[in-house]
Motif scaffolding. Structure first.
Motif, PDB file in Angstrom:
ATOM      1  N   GLY A 184      87.069   8.970  97.725  1.00 22.64           N
ATOM      2  CA  GLY A 184      86.361  10.178  97.324  1.00 22.64           C
ATOM      3  C   GLY A 184      84.892   9.971  97.031  1.00 22.64           C
ATOM      4  O   GLY A 184      84.102  10.925  97.046  1.00 22.64           O
ATOM      5  N   ALA A 185      84.473   8.735  96.765  1.00 26.00           N
ATOM      6  CA  ALA A 185      83.095   8.478  96.358  1.00 26.00           C
ATOM      7  C   ALA A 185      82.090   8.780  97.465  1.00 26.00           C
ATOM      8  O   ALA A 185      80.931   9.093  97.186  1.00 26.00           O
ATOM      9  N   LEU A 186      82.507   8.691  98.722  1.00 30.23           N
ATOM     10  CA  LEU A 186      81.592   8.963  99.829  1.00 30.23           C
ATOM     11  C   LEU A 186      81.033  10.374  99.753  1.00 30.23           C
ATOM     12  O   LEU A 186      79.897  10.625 100.166  1.00 30.23           O
ATOM     13  N   ASP A 187      81.796  11.306  99.208  1.00 27.31           N
ATOM     14  CA  ASP A 187      81.349  12.691  99.069  1.00 27.31           C
ATOM     15  C   ASP A 187      80.734  12.976  97.710  1.00 27.31           C
ATOM     16  O   ASP A 187      80.430  14.126  97.394  1.00 27.31           O
ATOM     17  N   MET A 188      80.527  11.943  96.898  1.00 36.34           N
ATOM     18  CA  MET A 188      80.003  12.136  95.550  1.00 36.34           C
ATOM     19  C   MET A 188      78.669  11.454  95.316  1.00 36.34           C
ATOM     20  O   MET A 188      78.128  11.506  94.204  1.00 36.34           O
ATOM     21  N   ILE A 189      78.125  10.799  96.348  1.00 37.95           N
ATOM     22  CA  ILE A 189      76.870  10.073  96.209  1.00 37.95           C
ATOM     23  C   ILE A 189      76.154  10.071  97.550  1.00 37.95           C
ATOM     24  O   ILE A 189      76.794  10.149  98.606  1.00 37.95           O
ATOM     25  N   ARG A 190      74.834  10.017  97.533  1.00 36.91           N
ATOM     26  CA  ARG A 190      74.093   9.896  98.782  1.00 36.91           C
ATOM     27  C   ARG A 190      74.367   8.530  99.412  1.00 36.91           C
ATOM     28  O   ARG A 190      74.268   7.508  98.754  1.00 36.91           O
ATOM     29  N   HIS A 191      74.700   8.541 100.690  1.00 39.60           N
ATOM     30  CA  HIS A 191      74.797   7.304 101.459  1.00 39.60           C
ATOM     31  C   HIS A 191      73.672   7.341 102.476  1.00 39.60           C
ATOM     32  O   HIS A 191      73.741   8.048 103.476  1.00 39.60           O
ATOM     33  N   VAL A 192      72.613   6.591 102.192  1.00 37.47           N
ATOM     34  CA  VAL A 192      71.408   6.582 103.026  1.00 37.47           C
ATOM     35  C   VAL A 192      71.494   5.425 104.007  1.00 37.47           C
ATOM     36  O   VAL A 192      71.850   4.304 103.622  1.00 37.47           O
ATOM     37  N   LEU A 240      94.565  11.799  99.299  1.00 38.22           N
ATOM     38  CA  LEU A 240      94.367  12.917  98.381  1.00 38.22           C
ATOM     39  C   LEU A 240      92.992  12.911  97.728  1.00 38.22           C
ATOM     40  O   LEU A 240      92.312  13.941  97.681  1.00 38.22           O
ATOM     41  N   HIS A 241      92.558  11.765  97.196  1.00 35.75           N
ATOM     42  CA  HIS A 241      91.249  11.706  96.537  1.00 35.75           C
ATOM     43  C   HIS A 241      90.129  11.989  97.529  1.00 35.75           C
ATOM     44  O   HIS A 241      89.173  12.718  97.219  1.00 35.75           O
ATOM     45  N   THR A 242      90.245  11.407  98.721  1.00 32.98           N
ATOM     46  CA  THR A 242      89.206  11.575  99.734  1.00 32.98           C
ATOM     47  C   THR A 242      89.087  13.035 100.158  1.00 32.98           C
ATOM     48  O   THR A 242      87.980  13.588 100.240  1.00 32.98           O
ATOM     49  N   VAL A 243      90.214  13.667 100.422  1.00 32.06           N
ATOM     50  CA  VAL A 243      90.195  15.051 100.871  1.00 32.06           C
ATOM     51  C   VAL A 243      89.753  15.985  99.742  1.00 32.06           C
ATOM     52  O   VAL A 243      88.992  16.935  99.963  1.00 32.06           O
ATOM     53  N   GLU A 244      90.200  15.724  98.538  1.00 27.36           N
ATOM     54  CA  GLU A 244      89.776  16.544  97.398  1.00 27.36           C
ATOM     55  C   GLU A 244      88.254  16.507  97.239  1.00 27.36           C
ATOM     56  O   GLU A 244      87.609  17.548  97.039  1.00 27.36           O
ATOM     57  N   ALA A 245      87.666  15.311  97.329  1.00 29.50           N
ATOM     58  CA  ALA A 245      86.217  15.182  97.193  1.00 29.50           C
ATOM     59  C   ALA A 245      85.493  15.867  98.347  1.00 29.50           C
ATOM     60  O   ALA A 245      84.413  16.447  98.160  1.00 29.50           O
ATOM     61  N   ALA A 246      86.073  15.804  99.546  1.00 30.80           N
ATOM     62  CA  ALA A 246      85.450  16.450 100.701  1.00 30.80           C
ATOM     63  C   ALA A 246      85.404  17.966 100.535  1.00 30.80           C
ATOM     64  O   ALA A 246      84.424  18.617 100.925  1.00 30.80           O
ATOM     65  N   PHE A 247      86.432  18.550  99.932  1.00 29.02           N
ATOM     66  CA  PHE A 247      86.432  19.991  99.693  1.00 29.02           C
ATOM     67  C   PHE A 247      85.459  20.380  98.576  1.00 29.02           C
ATOM     68  O   PHE A 247      84.966  21.510  98.548  1.00 29.02           O
TER      69      PHE A 247
END
Length: 278
Positions: free
Chosen positions: A176-184, A49-56
Motif C-alpha cells: 500500500g505504501a506505493l500509493d501513499m508516498i511520491r516515488h520519483v 488487500l492493503h495494496t488495493v485499498e491504498a490504490a482506491f
C-alpha cells in the motif's frame, strides 16, 4: 474462464492536478511496468488487500476494473473501500491465472494505470527525501517504501535504470505504501543530488567510510538521505555530489544490514534529528 485483456486507453489518461497540494505533471502515456505483466503499453495489475485499498484511496491512481472474490469484496467493504470502477466477482483460481499462483493476491486484483511520473520539481515542500542509488530488488524497494511512509519521509527517489519499475511485485511488497508516498524516478542520480543541494537540501550518503556516524551528524532543515545497492554501495560520482558521508555502526557480530533494514534505521535516526515541524 479466459484471462481478461489489459487494454490501453491512450489519449484518455492525461488528467489535471498532481500529487497533493503541490500539483504536478500530467501522466502522459503509460507503460505497463514490471512483474509478469511487463513489456507492452497498458495498465498494470495490483493485488493484495492493503495494496488495493491504498490504490482506491489515492486520487492520483487511475483505476479501471476490480476483480475479486465475494469474501474479498466483503473484507474491502469492512475497510471502508467503495469501488468506483466496474467489479467482477471471480474465483481464486481465476485470479491465480491473472497474477500467478505464487502471488498472494488475497482474493483481489485491481486493473489500474501506473502513477504519474513524479520528478524533482514535485519536491518543493519536502523536508526528508530518501534516494536509492541503483537498488534493484523490488522486494527491497517495496519494503523501503513502507518504512519511508511509516517514518514520514516525503518521497523515495530511484533511478530510471537499474531500479524496479512500478508493477505488481513492487506494489505488493510495499503493501500500500506505493500509493501513499511520491516515488520519483530520475535519469541521473548525481545530477539530482546537485539540484537538491541547490534547492537548499543537505545531501548525506550512507557509507561505511563515513567520517562520522549518522547519529553524530548535524542535520539541516531539509535532508536527502542517499543509500546505495548492496555490495557496491553508493556510487563514487553520487558520493562526490553529496555534502557529506555518514556511517551506521553495528555493535554486534554482523557489521552490515540488508539495504531495506539500513534504510529503516537511517530514516529513524534522521527523522528524530529533524525539528518537530518536519
Amino acid at each position: 474462464m479466459t484471462k481478461p485483456a489489459l487494454k490501453t486507453n491512450a489519449g484518455a489518461r492525461a488528467r489535471k492536478g498532481g500529487f497533493g497540494k503541490n500539483g504536478g505533471r500530467g501522466p502522459g502515456d503509460y507503460r505497463r511496468r514490471g512483474g509478469a505483466q511487463g513489456g507492452s503499453d497498458g495498465p498494470i495489475l495490483l493485488y493484495g488487500l492493503h495494496t488495493v485499498e491504498a490504490a482506491f484511496a489515492n486520487p492520483d491512481r487511475r483505476r479501471h476494473r476490480l476483480f475479486a472474490t465475494d469474501n474479498a469484496l466483503n473484507r474491502l467493504a469492512e475497510r471502508g473501500v467503495r469501488p468506483d470502477v466496474p467489479v467482477e466477482s471471480v474465483t481464486p483460481r481465476r485470479l491465480d491465472g491473472m497474477v500467478g499462483r505464487d502471488a498472494v493476491h488475497q482474493g483481489v486484483v485491481l486493473e489500474a494505470d501506473p502513477l504519474p511520473p513524479y520528478g524533482a520539481e514535485d519536491l518543493g515542500r519536502a523536508r526528508l527525501v530518501l534516494a536509492l542509488d541503483q537498488v534493484t530488488d523490488p522486494h527491497n524497494v517495496g519494503a523501503i517504501l513502507r518504512s519511508a511512509v511509516a517514518l514520514a519521509a516525503d518521497a523515495v527517489v530511484t533511478t530510471e535504470r537499474h531500479a524496479p519499475e512500478e508493477g505488481p511485485v513492487l506494489a505488493k511488497s510495499a503493501s500500500g505504501a506505493l500509493d501513499m508516498i511520491r516515488h520519483v524516478r530520475v535519469k541521473n542520480m548525481a545530477r539530482f543530488i546537485g539540484e537538491m543541494r541547490e534547492a537548499g537540501f543537505q545531501c548525506v550518503a550512507l557509507d561505511s567510510a563515513g567520517p562520522e556516524t549518522l547519529e553524530a551528524t548535524a542535520f539541516g532543515d531539509k535532508v536527502v538521505l542517499v543509500l546505495g545497492s548492496e555490495g557496491k554501495g553508493v556510487r563514487a560520482g553520487v558520493r562526490e555530489a553529496c555534502d557529506t558521508l555518514a556511517r551506521l555502526d553495528m555493535p554486534g557480530a554482523i557489521q552490515s544490514l540488508n539495504v531495506s533494514n539500513a534504510a529503516a534505521l537511517a530514516l529513524y535516526v534522521v527523522r528524530r534529528a529533524l525539528s518537530p515541524t518536519g
